[in-house]
Design a protein around this motif. Structure first.
Motif, PDB file in Angstrom:
ATOM      1  N   ARG A 177       0.809  -1.218   0.000  1.00 23.03           N
ATOM      2  CA  ARG A 177       0.000   0.000   0.000  1.00 23.03           C
ATOM      3  C   ARG A 177       0.846   1.274   0.000  1.00 23.03           C
ATOM      4  O   ARG A 177       0.300   2.376   0.073  1.00 23.03           O
ATOM      5  CB  ARG A 177      -0.891   0.025   1.248  1.00 23.03           C
ATOM      6  CG  ARG A 177      -1.916  -1.087   1.266  1.00 23.03           C
ATOM      7  CD  ARG A 177      -2.602  -1.229   2.620  1.00 23.03           C
ATOM      8  NE  ARG A 177      -3.629  -2.259   2.541  1.00 23.03           N
ATOM      9  CZ  ARG A 177      -4.937  -2.029   2.463  1.00 23.03           C
ATOM     10  NH1 ARG A 177      -5.394  -0.793   2.502  1.00 23.03           N
ATOM     11  NH2 ARG A 177      -5.793  -3.027   2.376  1.00 23.03           N
ATOM     12  N   CYS A 178       2.171   1.129  -0.072  1.00 21.91           N
ATOM     13  CA  CYS A 178       3.058   2.271   0.202  1.00 21.91           C
ATOM     14  C   CYS A 178       3.962   2.608  -0.973  1.00 21.91           C
ATOM     15  O   CYS A 178       4.480   1.723  -1.657  1.00 21.91           O
ATOM     16  CB  CYS A 178       3.916   1.961   1.429  1.00 21.91           C
ATOM     17  SG  CYS A 178       2.934   1.659   2.916  1.00 21.91           S
ATOM     18  N   VAL A 199       8.328   6.307   4.371  1.00 25.32           N
ATOM     19  CA  VAL A 199       7.563   7.268   5.176  1.00 25.32           C
ATOM     20  C   VAL A 199       6.092   6.833   5.217  1.00 25.32           C
ATOM     21  O   VAL A 199       5.455   6.838   6.273  1.00 25.32           O
ATOM     22  CB  VAL A 199       7.697   8.695   4.619  1.00 25.32           C
ATOM     23  CG1 VAL A 199       6.708   9.645   5.293  1.00 25.32           C
ATOM     24  CG2 VAL A 199       9.124   9.207   4.819  1.00 25.32           C
ATOM     25  N   ASP A 200       5.556   6.451   4.056  1.00 21.08           N
ATOM     26  CA  ASP A 200       4.189   5.930   4.029  1.00 21.08           C
ATOM     27  C   ASP A 200       4.053   4.714   4.935  1.00 21.08           C
ATOM     28  O   ASP A 200       3.069   4.551   5.660  1.00 21.08           O
ATOM     29  CB  ASP A 200       3.796   5.511   2.602  1.00 21.08           C
ATOM     30  CG  ASP A 200       3.743   6.665   1.626  1.00 21.08           C
ATOM     31  OD1 ASP A 200       3.682   7.832   2.081  1.00 21.08           O
ATOM     32  OD2 ASP A 200       3.761   6.407   0.411  1.00 21.08           O
ATOM     33  N   LEU A 201       5.045   3.853   4.868  1.00 18.13           N
ATOM     34  CA  LEU A 201       5.022   2.634   5.681  1.00 18.13           C
ATOM     35  C   LEU A 201       5.054   2.972   7.168  1.00 18.13           C
ATOM     36  O   LEU A 201       4.313   2.396   7.976  1.00 18.13           O
ATOM     37  CB  LEU A 201       6.207   1.754   5.281  1.00 18.13           C
ATOM     38  CG  LEU A 201       6.188   0.255   5.606  1.00 18.13           C
ATOM     39  CD1 LEU A 201       4.856  -0.393   5.277  1.00 18.13           C
ATOM     40  CD2 LEU A 201       7.332  -0.435   4.878  1.00 18.13           C
ATOM     41  N   ALA A 202       5.891   3.935   7.516  1.00 17.88           N
ATOM     42  CA  ALA A 202       5.942   4.376   8.918  1.00 17.88           C
ATOM     43  C   ALA A 202       4.621   5.008   9.344  1.00 17.88           C
ATOM     44  O   ALA A 202       4.185   4.842  10.490  1.00 17.88           O
ATOM     45  CB  ALA A 202       7.091   5.359   9.113  1.00 17.88           C
ATOM     46  N   ASP A 203       3.984   5.735   8.424  1.00 11.37           N
ATOM     47  CA  ASP A 203       2.673   6.317   8.737  1.00 11.37           C
ATOM     48  C   ASP A 203       1.675   5.228   9.110  1.00 11.37           C
ATOM     49  O   ASP A 203       0.872   5.394  10.042  1.00 11.37           O
ATOM     50  CB  ASP A 203       2.140   7.106   7.540  1.00 11.37           C
ATOM     51  CG  ASP A 203       2.903   8.399   7.287  1.00 11.37           C
ATOM     52  OD1 ASP A 203       3.621   8.852   8.204  1.00 11.37           O
ATOM     53  OD2 ASP A 203       2.774   8.942   6.175  1.00 11.37           O
ATOM     54  N   TRP A 204       1.685   4.136   8.380  1.00 17.10           N
ATOM     55  CA  TRP A 204       0.800   3.020   8.699  1.00 17.10           C
ATOM     56  C   TRP A 204       1.175   2.371  10.035  1.00 17.10           C
ATOM     57  O   TRP A 204       0.312   2.112  10.878  1.00 17.10           O
ATOM     58  CB  TRP A 204       0.881   1.954   7.601  1.00 17.10           C
ATOM     59  CG  TRP A 204      -0.016   2.162   6.429  1.00 17.10           C
ATOM     60  CD1 TRP A 204       0.342   2.591   5.178  1.00 17.10           C
ATOM     61  CD2 TRP A 204      -1.418   1.933   6.375  1.00 17.10           C
ATOM     62  NE1 TRP A 204      -0.751   2.653   4.360  1.00 17.10           N
ATOM     63  CE2 TRP A 204      -1.856   2.245   5.058  1.00 17.10           C
ATOM     64  CE3 TRP A 204      -2.358   1.501   7.310  1.00 17.10           C
ATOM     65  CZ2 TRP A 204      -3.186   2.137   4.655  1.00 17.10           C
ATOM     66  CZ3 TRP A 204      -3.683   1.378   6.906  1.00 17.10           C
ATOM     67  CH2 TRP A 204      -4.084   1.700   5.597  1.00 17.10           C
ATOM     68  N   LEU A 205       2.441   2.090  10.216  1.00 15.74           N
ATOM     69  CA  LEU A 205       2.863   1.231  11.322  1.00 15.74           C
ATOM     70  C   LEU A 205       2.993   1.964  12.647  1.00 15.74           C
ATOM     71  O   LEU A 205       3.109   1.328  13.693  1.00 15.74           O
ATOM     72  CB  LEU A 205       4.180   0.535  10.965  1.00 15.74           C
ATOM     73  CG  LEU A 205       4.135  -0.303   9.673  1.00 15.74           C
ATOM     74  CD1 LEU A 205       5.424  -1.077   9.489  1.00 15.74           C
ATOM     75  CD2 LEU A 205       2.936  -1.243   9.664  1.00 15.74           C
TER      76      LEU A 205
END
Length: 468
Positions: free
Chosen positions: A357-358, A362-368
């Motif tokens: 989904r990323c 940074v996107d991944l950190a936003d999710w996690l």
């Protein structure tokens, strides 16, 4: 005769960050050397003493490390080679291919104004250039001279550019440039020739803003009796506004892309395609590029930076990346936000679940981040999904999750708890999953809810369902 070993170089100036255009040139130079089994040299051109900084040097070296463009020699610093430049200048003065000039800045300004008034091309008029029978001006007292190159007065400089093909410039278009300043520091066009000669550089890839420098450099090479490298001038990279991307016009440093969650292999893949192609290939590894990059298929036209395309390329490499590696990158992103998350197998499993989904880490950190820091569901989500009809089911689900046996906290057990809760309260999955996601994740759209919940610590889930 055997061909000399291919030797290329990148020579950034430490007056700011490593520019994306320079990074692309570094990639082309590196790939060309690797393709031909040659060597790649890093040189730091730090003769702009007033503007060069150690911070810029450090940033350049960090950028090269992040990109993975390893160099076989260097970094070589020009300011550590002053004695060599002075020796070559003295050699040229003795040979008559250079001379001293005592013109003051005011005299040069007056010279140009007079040329403009006469409708002539502006340039140094050669007043201090020795010639048979010529009487030179008197040497002024207390003035430190510059040294100028005695450029050939006529003829044409021609070279077969690796990118643009044959280029010719008349010597009447260029004047006797300064090669050594009064403070003893060499100018760019002189130092670069001596460096490329001493370092045995055979091929020079650089931006096409250097085309006008090339005739001077070729003439200096010839004056020194030094072998000429082959030159390849790559068109500029344009920003999304169509203007030249540069240090002084809105460009972002290479290391900023690292900080913003891009992977080096994605950046290299994207940069490679900004001015070079191999058929219709859009996505390729660095090893593939080395195998293909023989110096041909370089574009003669400017390339335009496309942030959306870079994100698409990066998303591809995020999906392909090892999950343990992503865990380390996400942990670093979260640490920058003050959120501590160990880069362990659990974080790697989270990366595996969410990376499709990323576009960036940074996107991944936003999710996690939801797994390690409190979340705040929106009032709208709670109003829409946390209804009186579903509250008893959430209480029942919490109890089931609390009563799972030790060691049974996994996707299968959580899926069964969800199934049993739905059956007991005669609900469909979306009626339960949407408020559950809102309370646990702070959002209502996630991957499969059982897989998402299984990666939470049980105590976090129970705490977030405490006040349903």
């Amino acid at each position: 005769m055997t061909q000399p070993t291919v030797r290329t170089r990148i020579a950034p100036s430490p007056t700011g960050f490593l520019h994306l255009g320079t990074a692309r040139t570094a990639l082309y130079s590196w790939a060309y050397a690797r393709h031909h089994g040659g060597q790649f040299v890093l040189r730091i051109e730090d003769t702009d003493v007033a503007r060069s900084t150690q911070d810029s040097v450090d940033q350049i070296l960090a950028s090269m490390r992040w990109l993975g463009l390893s160099y076989d020699e260097g970094p070589v610093y020009q300011m550590q080679r002053l004695a060599r430049y002075h020796a070559v200048v003295n050699q040229m003065l003795a040979a008559g291919t250079a001379y001293k000039c005592w013109c003051s800045p005011d005299e040069l300004d007056a010279m140009r104004e007079a040329q403009k008034a006469r409708g002539e091309k502006t340039g140094y008029d050669g007043r201090w250039r020795p010639a048979p029978g010529k009487v030179l001006p008197a040497v002024p007292d207390g003035v430190q001279p510059v040294v100028r190159f005695a450029n050939p007065p006529d003829g044409i400089v021609t070279w077969n550019d690796l990118v643009k093909g044959p280029i010719s410039i008349s010597n009447t278009e260029i004047d006797d440039l300064i090669i050594l300043r009064p403070d003893g520091v060499p100018t760019y066009n002189f130092a670069v020739v001596v460096d490329d000669w001493d370092m045995g550089i055979t091929h020079v890839f650089r931006g096409d803003e250097h085309i006008n420098n090339t005739p001077w450099q070729i003439n200096i090479f010839n004056a020194l009796g030094a072998p000429l490298p082959q030159f390849g001038h790559c068109p500029v990279i344009l920003g999304e506004d169509g203007q030249k991307l540069s240090k002084r016009r809105g460009a972002v440093s290479v290391t900023a892309y690292e900080e913003n969650g891009y992977l080096p292999e994605a950046m290299l893949n994207y940069l490679a395609r900004l001015g070079w192609s191999h058929g219709d290939e859009e996505l390729f590894s660095l090893d593939q590029m080395v195998a293909w990059f023989d110096g041909s298929h370089l574009s003669k036209s400017p390339a335009q930076w496309d942030a959306a395309k870079l994100s698409w390329v990066n998303a591809h490499y995020i999906k392909q990346a090892d999950d343990a590696r992503l865990a380390g990158l996400v942990a670093a992103q979260l640490a920058g936000r003050g959120v501590q998350a160990p880069a362990d197998a659990r974080l790697a499993a989270m990366c595996a679940l969410f990376k499709d989904r990323c576009n960036t880490t940074v996107d991944l950190a936003d999710w996690l981040q939801m797994y390690f820091a409190p979340v705040t569901p929106s009032a709208d989500d709670l109003a829409a999904h946390l209804t009186d009809a579903v509250r008893p089911a959430l209480v029942g689900l919490r109890d089931r999750l609390a009563n799972l046996a030790d060691g049974a906290w996994d996707k299968a057990a959580i899926a069964q708890a969800l199934k049993d809760t739905l059956a007991e309260h005669k609900l469909k999955m979306p009626q339960l999953a949407m408020p559950l996601r809102a309370l646990l994740c702070g959002r209502t759209q996630t991957p499969s809810v059982d897989a998402v919940v299984a990666l939470f610590e049980r105590r976090t889930v129970l705490e977030r369902l405490q006040h349903v």
